[in-house]
Design a protein around this motif. Structure first.
Motif, PDB file in Angstrom:
ATOM      1  N   TYR A  88       0.836  -1.195   0.000  1.00 56.56           N
ATOM      2  CA  TYR A  88       0.000   0.000   0.000  1.00 56.56           C
ATOM      3  C   TYR A  88       0.873   1.249   0.000  1.00 56.56           C
ATOM      4  O   TYR A  88       1.994   1.228   0.497  1.00 56.56           O
ATOM      5  CB  TYR A  88      -0.893   0.039   1.248  1.00 56.56           C
ATOM      6  CG  TYR A  88      -1.770  -1.175   1.370  1.00 56.56           C
ATOM      7  CD1 TYR A  88      -3.038  -1.190   0.812  1.00 56.56           C
ATOM      8  CD2 TYR A  88      -1.320  -2.310   2.033  1.00 56.56           C
ATOM      9  CE1 TYR A  88      -3.849  -2.321   0.917  1.00 56.56           C
ATOM     10  CE2 TYR A  88      -2.122  -3.436   2.141  1.00 56.56           C
ATOM     11  CZ  TYR A  88      -3.387  -3.435   1.587  1.00 56.56           C
ATOM     12  OH  TYR A  88      -4.168  -4.549   1.685  1.00 56.56           O
ATOM     13  N   VAL A  89       0.318   2.339  -0.514  1.00 57.64           N
ATOM     14  CA  VAL A  89       0.943   3.650  -0.464  1.00 57.64           C
ATOM     15  C   VAL A  89      -0.049   4.570   0.229  1.00 57.64           C
ATOM     16  O   VAL A  89      -1.245   4.547  -0.078  1.00 57.64           O
ATOM     17  CB  VAL A  89       1.277   4.176  -1.870  1.00 57.64           C
ATOM     18  CG1 VAL A  89       1.857   5.572  -1.812  1.00 57.64           C
ATOM     19  CG2 VAL A  89       2.229   3.231  -2.581  1.00 57.64           C
ATOM     20  N   GLY A  90       0.416   5.363   1.183  1.00 62.33           N
ATOM     21  CA  GLY A  90      -0.480   6.263   1.898  1.00 62.33           C
ATOM     22  C   GLY A  90       0.290   7.089   2.887  1.00 62.33           C
ATOM     23  O   GLY A  90       1.520   7.209   2.792  1.00 62.33           O
ATOM     24  N   GLY A  91      -0.417   7.627   3.865  1.00 64.25           N
ATOM     25  CA  GLY A  91       0.240   8.460   4.858  1.00 64.25           C
ATOM     26  C   GLY A  91      -0.603   8.633   6.095  1.00 64.25           C
ATOM     27  O   GLY A  91      -1.736   8.161   6.167  1.00 64.25           O
ATOM     28  N   GLU A  92      -0.042   9.329   7.056  1.00 66.68           N
ATOM     29  CA  GLU A  92      -0.731   9.584   8.315  1.00 66.68           C
ATOM     30  C   GLU A  92      -1.826  10.618   8.122  1.00 66.68           C
ATOM     31  O   GLU A  92      -1.620  11.640   7.452  1.00 66.68           O
ATOM     32  CB  GLU A  92       0.281  10.075   9.363  1.00 66.68           C
ATOM     33  CG  GLU A  92      -0.315  10.275  10.722  1.00 66.68           C
ATOM     34  CD  GLU A  92       0.705  10.675  11.766  1.00 66.68           C
ATOM     35  OE1 GLU A  92       0.300  10.957  12.899  1.00 66.68           O
ATOM     36  OE2 GLU A  92       1.911  10.722  11.435  1.00 66.68           O
ATOM     37  N   LEU A  93      -2.972  10.370   8.703  1.00 67.30           N
ATOM     38  CA  LEU A  93      -4.079  11.304   8.614  1.00 67.30           C
ATOM     39  C   LEU A  93      -3.966  12.347   9.719  1.00 67.30           C
ATOM     40  O   LEU A  93      -3.597  12.028  10.851  1.00 67.30           O
ATOM     41  CB  LEU A  93      -5.417  10.570   8.756  1.00 67.30           C
ATOM     42  CG  LEU A  93      -5.704   9.507   7.696  1.00 67.30           C
ATOM     43  CD1 LEU A  93      -7.005   8.804   8.022  1.00 67.30           C
ATOM     44  CD2 LEU A  93      -5.753  10.129   6.315  1.00 67.30           C
ATOM     45  N   ALA A  94      -4.285  13.559   9.406  1.00 66.75           N
ATOM     46  CA  ALA A  94      -4.307  14.630  10.408  1.00 66.75           C
ATOM     47  C   ALA A  94      -5.643  14.563  11.123  1.00 66.75           C
ATOM     48  O   ALA A  94      -6.702  14.601  10.498  1.00 66.75           O
ATOM     49  CB  ALA A  94      -4.121  15.977   9.743  1.00 66.75           C
ATOM     50  N   LEU A  95      -5.596  14.444  12.446  1.00 66.03           N
ATOM     51  CA  LEU A  95      -6.816  14.415  13.241  1.00 66.03           C
ATOM     52  C   LEU A  95      -7.218  15.828  13.628  1.00 66.03           C
ATOM     53  O   LEU A  95      -6.349  16.684  13.866  1.00 66.03           O
ATOM     54  CB  LEU A  95      -6.591  13.573  14.503  1.00 66.03           C
ATOM     55  CG  LEU A  95      -6.243  12.103  14.272  1.00 66.03           C
ATOM     56  CD1 LEU A  95      -5.951  11.428  15.597  1.00 66.03           C
ATOM     57  CD2 LEU A  95      -7.374  11.397  13.553  1.00 66.03           C
ATOM     58  N   PRO A  96      -8.518  16.069  13.713  1.00 63.93           N
ATOM     59  CA  PRO A  96      -8.943  17.400  14.154  1.00 63.93           C
ATOM     60  C   PRO A  96      -8.494  17.669  15.587  1.00 63.93           C
ATOM     61  O   PRO A  96      -8.395  16.740  16.396  1.00 63.93           O
ATOM     62  CB  PRO A  96     -10.471  17.339  14.079  1.00 63.93           C
ATOM     63  CG  PRO A  96     -10.832  15.989  13.591  1.00 63.93           C
ATOM     64  CD  PRO A  96      -9.600  15.177  13.447  1.00 63.93           C
ATOM     65  N   THR A  97      -8.211  18.903  15.882  1.00 62.56           N
ATOM     66  CA  THR A  97      -7.803  19.248  17.244  1.00 62.56           C
ATOM     67  C   THR A  97      -9.028  19.237  18.154  1.00 62.56           C
ATOM     68  O   THR A  97     -10.150  19.426  17.711  1.00 62.56           O
ATOM     69  CB  THR A  97      -7.143  20.636  17.283  1.00 62.56           C
ATOM     70  OG1 THR A  97      -8.041  21.591  16.742  1.00 62.56           O
ATOM     71  CG2 THR A  97      -5.852  20.625  16.510  1.00 62.56           C
ATOM     72  N   ARG A  98      -8.772  19.000  19.423  1.00 62.20           N
ATOM     73  CA  ARG A  98      -9.890  18.927  20.393  1.00 62.20           C
ATOM     74  C   ARG A  98     -10.317  20.280  20.841  1.00 62.20           C
ATOM     75  O   ARG A  98      -9.679  21.202  20.955  1.00 62.20           O
ATOM     76  CB  ARG A  98      -9.455  18.097  21.609  1.00 62.20           C
ATOM     77  CG  ARG A  98      -9.213  16.689  21.232  1.00 62.20           C
ATOM     78  CD  ARG A  98      -8.836  15.925  22.455  1.00 62.20           C
ATOM     79  NE  ARG A  98      -8.354  14.623  22.026  1.00 62.20           N
ATOM     80  CZ  ARG A  98      -8.290  13.579  22.789  1.00 62.20           C
ATOM     81  NH1 ARG A  98      -8.656  13.650  24.035  1.00 62.20           N
ATOM     82  NH2 ARG A  98      -7.865  12.436  22.338  1.00 62.20           N
TER      83      ARG A  98
END
Length: 98
Positions: A88-98
């Motif tokens: 697979y090719v991909g990356g880390e997802l940015a999570l919304p800040t709390r």
């Protein structure tokens, strides 16, 4: 997003074989081009998912076609009931800040 090259393998193993499988599963040396590796076990110890991050698809393919990997797979074979794998090719997802 930083691009990652990822190899994922999920194996179902025979009941009670986790300890023996783990000994056969770990590579004897660090594969060239492998950045990191992770392993995850099901609660019953019969399914193991390995996730490895690579410098490139070519580095992963070179390891997968090496004699060391062939020997490692032969050592694991007596314990493996089923195996699924993919690149697979991909990356880390940015999570919304709390």
């Amino acid at each position: 997003m930083e691009e990652h090259f990822v190899w994922v393998t999920t194996r179902r193993i025979e009941a009670g074989a986790l300890e023996e499988f783990e000994r056969a599963w770990r590579p004897g040396s660090h594969p060239d081009g492998m950045r990191r590796a992770f392993a995850y076990w099901s609660e019953d110890g019969q399914e193991i998912t390995g996730v490895s991050l690579w410098d490139s698809r070519q580095a992963c393919d070179a390891w997968r076609s090496s004699d060391a990997e062939r020997q490692r797979r032969e050592a694991m074979a007596p314990y493996v009931v089923d195996e699924r794998e993919g690149f697979y090719v991909g990356g880390e997802l940015a999570l919304p800040t709390r």
